[in-house]
Every structure is written in structure tokens, then in C-alpha cells.
Design an enzyme around this catalytic site. Structure first.
Site, mmCIF file in Angstrom:
data_model
loop_
_atom_site.group_PDB
_atom_site.id
_atom_site.type_symbol
_atom_site.label_atom_id
_atom_site.label_comp_id
_atom_site.label_asym_id
_atom_site.label_seq_id
_atom_site.Cartn_x
_atom_site.Cartn_y
_atom_site.Cartn_z
ATOM 1 N N GLY A 102 0.815 -1.203 0.000
ATOM 2 C CA GLY A 102 0.000 0.000 0.000
ATOM 3 C C GLY A 102 0.846 1.248 0.000
ATOM 4 N N GLY A 148 -0.019 -5.187 1.466
ATOM 5 C CA GLY A 148 -1.338 -5.177 0.847
ATOM 6 C C GLY A 148 -1.513 -6.240 -0.215
ATOM 7 N N GLU A 171 6.762 -4.936 7.908
ATOM 8 C CA GLU A 171 6.194 -3.775 8.606
ATOM 9 C C GLU A 171 6.963 -3.312 9.828
ATOM 10 O OE1 GLU A 171 3.165 -5.543 6.036
ATOM 11 O OE2 GLU A 171 4.513 -6.399 7.531
ATOM 12 N N ASP A 179 -0.111 -6.386 9.044
ATOM 13 C CA ASP A 179 -1.567 -6.297 9.020
ATOM 14 C C ASP A 179 -2.172 -7.138 7.896
ATOM 15 O OD1 ASP A 179 -0.696 -4.584 6.971
ATOM 16 O OD2 ASP A 179 -2.362 -3.188 7.263
#
Length: 384
Positions: A102, A148, A171, A179
Site C-alpha cells: 500500500g 497489501g 512492517e 496487518d
């Protein structure tokens, strides 16, 4: 000069549309419809013919990184196709990336705005939809697949990796957490492999992605066009498993982590991040030393949040994990190392993030719990 991978490897997740073999594969006797061709400049291409559904991520210059507009298009097409198509294929254009994640730089620069929160909320809603999709969902994860991009693939029924696949959840290096359902799929990998991948951001390449359990199948990239054609011409969705198995092959190289799986399981079985570091120090092997060096670069707060996240996620459903992760995402937009990590690795690129706090010992239990605290009822993630 940094390579595209170096520039984006930390963007949790981020091909040219000159050739689209899938288009021709939809119908061998007809050219693409005008409605389809007219949107080839779109960031998301979606078929509107045939009884097969197909989504093509089309931001090759950004390694098919997704933004809010793209997430909304993907979700809308998935919802529509679930009722009208017999199967769904998702892939990226070009030969470099499926989806490298993302646009975190835009999120950080915007701060905790409604639009930033909407990105996470709608992205996680899409992840949940994929995880419960009613028709066969086949993700062709050919090339870079991070953040993502992992969320758009790993929860689907079928994931096809290739010799060009590069998978990572990096991350913790930007002060965030793994996530897009990382709290669900990572703890369900063999042994402590998921915790290792989540804390270190270790990159799995090619066959590693299959051996780890991230992908369900492995296919040489040179055969992907043939596989896509076969799927699009598949007369019955019930034939998909057999068809995928026909194209599946054993990766040429063995699992790169096989020699250290026992060490991973032993060292990462500690009941805290501090315990993991102590185990690695006592291990003393070259692998342990390199792992310690890697972990020393990560946000201490992110590591503690990730440890707790995966611990809790191992006992939760995918929907429950995504609701928890949305709380974490909102907190990270409000106050965390996220902004500093993106500054250091993506904006200023000095590679010297100033984490706050700088030491694991200074990350209190109270602070970790704050990230997981329930949001006001009106702000909680609500899934269909």
C-alpha cells in the site's frame, strides 16, 4: 541508486499493460470488448465478459501498489462477480510485481484523517471478503508480493507462486505491524515460522513461498500464460483443483529456511520478544547473530505489538483478527513509530529511524495494551 525492491520493501505491501495475454484468453475467437479496452489506463482492470472473473492490478510503475481508489474498485468487482461468475483470478501486470503493498507514504503524510482510516477499513473489509469468497479465488502471485499484496492473495482459496515471487511482511522496519490479516495467517504457519517472518521481515523467494505454506501451488513463470488460459477456458469450477495440480511443479531449489527451522522454533518459542533475543544470544550461531542484527533495526514498539498481535490472532477468526488490526492501524496513525519509520526509509532515506522508545525495556505493557484498546462503537471495523 536503490532498486525498486529496496525503495518499496518497507512499504508493507507495494507490471506495463502493453501485453495482456489474459484478455485474449477470455475468448479465442473475439477481440476484447470496447468497454474493457477503454479502461486499460485504469489502475484496476476488470473483465465484464465471460463467466470467469478477472482483476488485474495495473500500476506497474508503482509495482502495482494499491491505494484507496483501487481498493474500492477491487471490492466492488469482487462483490459483483461472486454472484455472476464461476471463478475469480487476480494478478498484476508486468513481470516485476503482483502487488508490493500500500501507499504508506501518503497515509503517513495525511495522518489520522478519515481518508487514511478509510483505506485501512476498506482494505481489511476486502481481505475479509476474499477469505470468505463463495467461488474459487486464484491469486497469481508472480513477482513482488508484500503487505497489501499479501492481503489480496493469502486469504484466497488458491495462491500460485512462481520462480519470480518475492514475499515479505516487512512492517516492523517502518514502525508498523504485519496487518491485512497477518495476525490470522502468520500464527498458522508451521511452528514459529510465522512469528519469525512477522518480526524479521525475512524475504521468501520462489519455491520458499510454497514450502512455507503461503502459496498452495508453484508454477514456473514461463507457464503462467498457459495456466491463465486453461483457467479461463475451464468448463467447470469444480475442475480448478485438478487443473492447478496439473500446472504445479516441485521447485528446483529446496526450502532456504529448512536448515534453520529447528532453531527458529526453539529460539522464537520464548514468551516475550526479550526472551527471543536472549535465546538468540545464547544460540551463538551465525544465523542467530544475523537474526539479532536484523531485529536490532526494527521498531521496539512494533516488535512488542507484533508479538502480542500474533499471540492473540492464533486464537481468533479472520474477521476477529481484522477487527483487532483495525484498532492497531488507527492507533498507529495517531501515535507510533510509523511516521518516523516511513520518514527514515522512504522519504529522507537516511536509513536511521529514531525509534521512540529506543529500547525494548522501555516499551511498557501499558503502552502495548493501548494499541489494542477498543475504539468507540461508531469507529469499530464492521464486517458483513
Amino acid at each position: 541508486m536503490q532498486s525498486p525492491i529496496q525503495r518499496l520493501v518497507y512499504t508493507f505491501g507495494h507490471r506495463t499493460c502493453s501485453q495482456l495475454p489474459l484478455i485474449a484468453a477470455i475468448s479465442s475467437t473475439k477481440p476484447p470488448t470496447m468497454a474493457y479496452s477503454a479502461r486499460q489506463s485504469s489502475s484496476v482492470l476488470a473483465t465484464e465478459s465471460s463467466n470467469k472473473g478477472m482483476i488485474i492490478l495495473n500500476r506497474p510503475k508503482a509495482l502495482n501498489a494499491i491505494n484507496l481508489e483501487m481498493v474500492r474498485k477491487i471490492y466492488k468487482h469482487l462483490k459483483k462477480s461472486e454472484k455472476t461468475k464461476s471463478l475469480m483470478i487476480i494478478k498484476g501486470t508486468g513481470d516485476k510485481a503482483f502487488c508490493a503493498g500500500g501507499d504508506v507514504r501518503a497515509l503517513v503524510e495525511a495522518g489520522p484523517t478519515d481518508e487514511s482510516k478509510s483505506f485501512f477499513r476498506e482494505e481489511y473489509s476486502t481481505n475479509a471478503l476474499i477469505g470468505n469468497y463463495k467461488i474459487p479465488y486464484i491469486a497469481i502471485i508472480d513477482g513482488i508480493t508484500m503487505g497489501g499484496g499479501v492481503g489480496l492473495s493469502v486469504h484466497g482459496q488458491y495462491r500460485v507462486a512462481t520462480d519470480r515471487t518475492l514475499f515479505a511482511m516487512p512492517e516492523t522496519a517502518i514502525g508498523l505491524f504485519p496487518d491485512v490479516g497477518g495476525s490470522y495467517f502468520l500464527p498458522r504457519l508451521q511452528g514459529k515460522l510465522g512469528l519469525y517472518l512477522g518480526l524479521t521481515g525475512y524475504r521468501l523467494r520462489g519455491g520458499d513461498v510454497f514450502y512455507s505454506g503461503i502459496s498452495t501451488h508453484y508454477c514456473e513463470s514461463s507457464k503462467i500464460p498457459e495456466l491463465e488460459t486453461a483457467l479461463l477456458n475451464c468448463p467447470d469450477a469444480d475442475d480448478v483443483p485438478e487443473l492447478l495440480q496439473k500446472f504445479h511443479s516441485t521447485p528446483e531449489k529446496p526450502f532456504s529456511l529448512q536448515p534453520v527451522l529447528e532453531q527458529i522454533n526453539k529460539n522464537f518459542s520464548a514468551d516475550s520478544v526479550e526472551g527471543i533475543l536472549e535465546n538468540l544470544q545464547n544460540d551463538g550461531s551465525e544465523w542467530a547473530k544475523k537474526t539479532l542484527e536484523t531485529l536490532s533495526k526494527m521498531s521496539p514498539t512494533s516488535m512488542k505489538v507484533t508479538f502480542r498481535q500474533l499471540e492473540l490472532g492464533s486464537q481468533l477468526s479472520l474477521a476477529q483478527c481484522l477487527i483487532m488490526e483495525y484498532r492497531l492501524a488507527v492507533r498507529h496513525l495517531e501515535c507510533s513509530d510509523f511516521k518516523e519509520g516511513v520518514r527514515a526509509l522512504l522519504i529522507d532515506k537516511d536509513q536511521k529511524p529514531q525509534w521512540q522508545p529506543t529500547q525494548l525495556a522501555d516499551v511498557t505493557e501499558e503502552h502495548v495494551q493501548w494499541f489494542f484498546r477498543k475504539l468507540p462503537d461508531t469507529e469499530e471495523l464492521k464486517l458483513d
